[in-house]
Design a protein around this motif. Sequence first.
Motif, PDB file in Angstrom:
ATOM      1  N   LEU A 187     135.519 -49.651 -33.400  1.00 57.04           N
ATOM      2  CA  LEU A 187     136.746 -50.349 -33.029  1.00 57.04           C
ATOM      3  C   LEU A 187     137.769 -49.368 -32.484  1.00 57.04           C
ATOM      4  O   LEU A 187     138.320 -49.557 -31.412  1.00 57.04           O
ATOM      5  CB  LEU A 187     137.326 -51.060 -34.250  1.00 57.04           C
ATOM      6  CG  LEU A 187     138.735 -51.628 -34.100  1.00 57.04           C
ATOM      7  CD1 LEU A 187     138.762 -52.747 -33.089  1.00 57.04           C
ATOM      8  CD2 LEU A 187     139.248 -52.142 -35.437  1.00 57.04           C
TER       9      LEU A 187
ATOM     10  N   LEU B 172     137.318 -46.709 -31.221  1.00 60.90           N
ATOM     11  CA  LEU B 172     136.819 -46.219 -29.940  1.00 60.90           C
ATOM     12  C   LEU B 172     137.360 -47.039 -28.782  1.00 60.90           C
ATOM     13  O   LEU B 172     137.699 -46.508 -27.726  1.00 60.90           O
ATOM     14  CB  LEU B 172     135.285 -46.297 -29.966  1.00 60.90           C
ATOM     15  CG  LEU B 172     134.524 -46.050 -28.678  1.00 60.90           C
ATOM     16  CD1 LEU B 172     134.715 -44.610 -28.244  1.00 60.90           C
ATOM     17  CD2 LEU B 172     133.059 -46.343 -28.898  1.00 60.90           C
ATOM     18  N   VAL B 173     137.468 -48.335 -28.975  1.00 65.57           N
ATOM     19  CA  VAL B 173     137.923 -49.192 -27.901  1.00 65.57           C
ATOM     20  C   VAL B 173     139.442 -49.319 -27.901  1.00 65.57           C
ATOM     21  O   VAL B 173     140.080 -49.409 -26.862  1.00 65.57           O
ATOM     22  CB  VAL B 173     137.308 -50.601 -28.031  1.00 65.57           C
ATOM     23  CG1 VAL B 173     137.576 -51.399 -26.770  1.00 65.57           C
ATOM     24  CG2 VAL B 173     135.827 -50.511 -28.294  1.00 65.57           C
ATOM     25  N   THR B 174     140.014 -49.311 -29.086  1.00 70.15           N
ATOM     26  CA  THR B 174     141.436 -49.658 -29.161  1.00 70.15           C
ATOM     27  C   THR B 174     142.373 -48.462 -29.186  1.00 70.15           C
ATOM     28  O   THR B 174     143.476 -48.533 -28.665  1.00 70.15           O
ATOM     29  CB  THR B 174     141.694 -50.499 -30.416  1.00 70.15           C
ATOM     30  OG1 THR B 174     141.109 -49.841 -31.527  1.00 70.15           O
ATOM     31  CG2 THR B 174     141.079 -51.864 -30.270  1.00 70.15           C
ATOM     32  N   ASP B 175     141.957 -47.414 -29.809  1.00 67.41           N
ATOM     33  CA  ASP B 175     142.730 -46.178 -29.996  1.00 67.41           C
ATOM     34  C   ASP B 175     144.247 -46.329 -29.907  1.00 67.41           C
ATOM     35  O   ASP B 175     144.906 -46.541 -30.913  1.00 67.41           O
ATOM     36  CB  ASP B 175     142.249 -45.074 -29.051  1.00 67.41           C
ATOM     37  CG  ASP B 175     142.121 -45.538 -27.600  1.00 67.41           C
ATOM     38  OD1 ASP B 175     142.774 -46.514 -27.266  1.00 67.41           O
ATOM     39  OD2 ASP B 175     141.381 -44.911 -26.849  1.00 67.41           O
ATOM     40  N   TRP B 176     144.790 -46.244 -28.732  1.00 70.63           N
ATOM     41  CA  TRP B 176     146.233 -46.231 -28.524  1.00 70.63           C
ATOM     42  C   TRP B 176     146.938 -47.365 -29.263  1.00 70.63           C
ATOM     43  O   TRP B 176     148.082 -47.262 -29.659  1.00 70.63           O
ATOM     44  CB  TRP B 176     146.542 -46.353 -27.030  1.00 70.63           C
ATOM     45  CG  TRP B 176     145.867 -47.514 -26.393  1.00 70.63           C
ATOM     46  CD1 TRP B 176     144.613 -47.503 -25.872  1.00 70.63           C
ATOM     47  CD2 TRP B 176     146.368 -48.837 -26.220  1.00 70.63           C
ATOM     48  NE1 TRP B 176     144.303 -48.744 -25.380  1.00 70.63           N
ATOM     49  CE2 TRP B 176     145.355 -49.579 -25.578  1.00 70.63           C
ATOM     50  CE3 TRP B 176     147.574 -49.475 -26.538  1.00 70.63           C
ATOM     51  CZ2 TRP B 176     145.508 -50.925 -25.262  1.00 70.63           C
ATOM     52  CZ3 TRP B 176     147.712 -50.815 -26.219  1.00 70.63           C
ATOM     53  CH2 TRP B 176     146.697 -51.521 -25.588  1.00 70.63           C
ATOM     54  N   GLN B 177     146.182 -48.452 -29.440  1.00 71.59           N
ATOM     55  CA  GLN B 177     146.806 -49.668 -29.920  1.00 71.59           C
ATOM     56  C   GLN B 177     146.889 -49.732 -31.445  1.00 71.59           C
ATOM     57  O   GLN B 177     147.813 -50.302 -32.016  1.00 71.59           O
ATOM     58  CB  GLN B 177     145.973 -50.827 -29.383  1.00 71.59           C
ATOM     59  CG  GLN B 177     146.140 -52.123 -30.099  1.00 71.59           C
ATOM     60  CD  GLN B 177     145.045 -53.066 -29.685  1.00 71.59           C
ATOM     61  OE1 GLN B 177     144.116 -52.698 -28.980  1.00 71.59           O
ATOM     62  NE2 GLN B 177     145.132 -54.290 -30.129  1.00 71.59           N
TER      63      GLN B 177
END
Lengths: 227, 227
Positions: A181, A183-188
């Motif tokens: 997860l 990995l895809v969202t990081d910044w968020q």
Amino acid sequence: MSEIRPGDTRDRILDAAERLFMENGYDGASMRQITGEAGVNLAAVNYHFGSKEALISEVFRRRLDWLNEERMRALDAHEAAAEGQPVKPSAIVDAFFGTMLRMAEDETLGGVTFLRLLGRTLGEPSQFIRTLMAHEYQTVMERYKAALFRALPEVPKAEIVWRFHFMLGATSYAIAGTDALRLVTDWQIENEGEMDRLENMMPRLMSFLLGGLRAPLPQFPGGPPDA
Amino acid sequence: MSEIRPGDTRDRILDAAERLFMENGYDGASMRQITGEAGVNLAAVNYHFGSKEALISEVFRRRLDWLNEERMRALDAHEAAAEGQPVKPSAIVDAFFGTMLRMAEDETLGGVTFLRLLGRTLGEPSQFIRTLMAHEYQTVMERYKAALFRALPEVPKAEIVWRFHFMLGATSYAIAGTDALRLVTDWQIENEGEMDRLENMMPRLMSFLLGGLRAPLPQFPGGPPDA
DNA sequence: GTCTATATCATGATAGAC
DNA sequence: GTCTATCATGATATAGAC
């Protein structure tokens, strides 16, 4: 204060096991870790449960019994309110997946810990765990499939069953919240608390699931398989 | 015939490891099992790879390198064909997920075995496996997120990232094909061969993913989180 | 490169005192 | 019910002959 009452040991073990199985997987969480974290003796697991397999079975049973009964009740309520008419797909999806996600808000039901464990375990390889899950879920699954068949009479049954499975997968991953997860969202993810994240995820997931469930039917290269 | 050529050992180990990690998980597959199935000596793994961790890293690397390059090529091709216009969501989804699913048809790329291993592993708890995956995927993920942002300018970026994650989950489960699948599908799986099942699944999954990706935006109870 | 033999360690489980 | 001590097993890894 903090004195140890009799009967406490069993629950302390279950709580520690739930957390450690979630974190490290079944093979990865050792009895020594579990009893250590629970603050009980190593031999206590075998005394209270008999074996490691019996322990994880009980970890799941104490939560899934409640969850699946609640799912039945939720669907009962919707069917009663519908007075013979088919229940709306959105209501069915909410009764099944929403009921599960709302468990996360209640710590006495295992909260996010159990939910993550559950999300992970549907993909676990161990044979006896799969058997356990299949047994726990069978009845509920039949009820929900039947409800979806009624709610979507224009969609082939095979298609509905597949889409149910896709929904399960999307939900499991959303819950499991691994680094896949991140990995895809990081910044968020940053600057968001755990519960806040989950609260915002729920409506997002529901929209996604319903969109998938009601998507246009696929075109098969060689014609429809169950024509 | 069936004589053992030099250099063969390494590949025999990788093939056996791929299959057994898929079937039993990382912890569940022992070096003795792997070398036994490969028909090589127990010590060969440490000679050729150094450790069990290094072995599974190589199992993933030899497939993921190809897959992710192919994903880049597919997106390059679509962007070139679009001549500056945003690429259609369906094309992006096909370039990412379709490319992966089509691996299953080619046994020299690992076929269904590797795909199932991959589907399972995204949920694995082991820390170093997650790190490995994150590293392998990072660049590709950024490219695809950017493409989706362009393709769906009316959808908030946070929403797109979440939906990407939901798509990953649905796909992993669909591929993993555990008994969790059989639990939902049962009647339908019987009398269907492996490849037939996968061929029919692909258009179904694609429809589902696109339906979810383009679903109506969710209503948040407390107002939009990133308004 | 491949083998045998083995070192070292962690695991799940249990016997038996208290 | 809870403890200590221990058993039996299987794990990864390696030393060293060939």
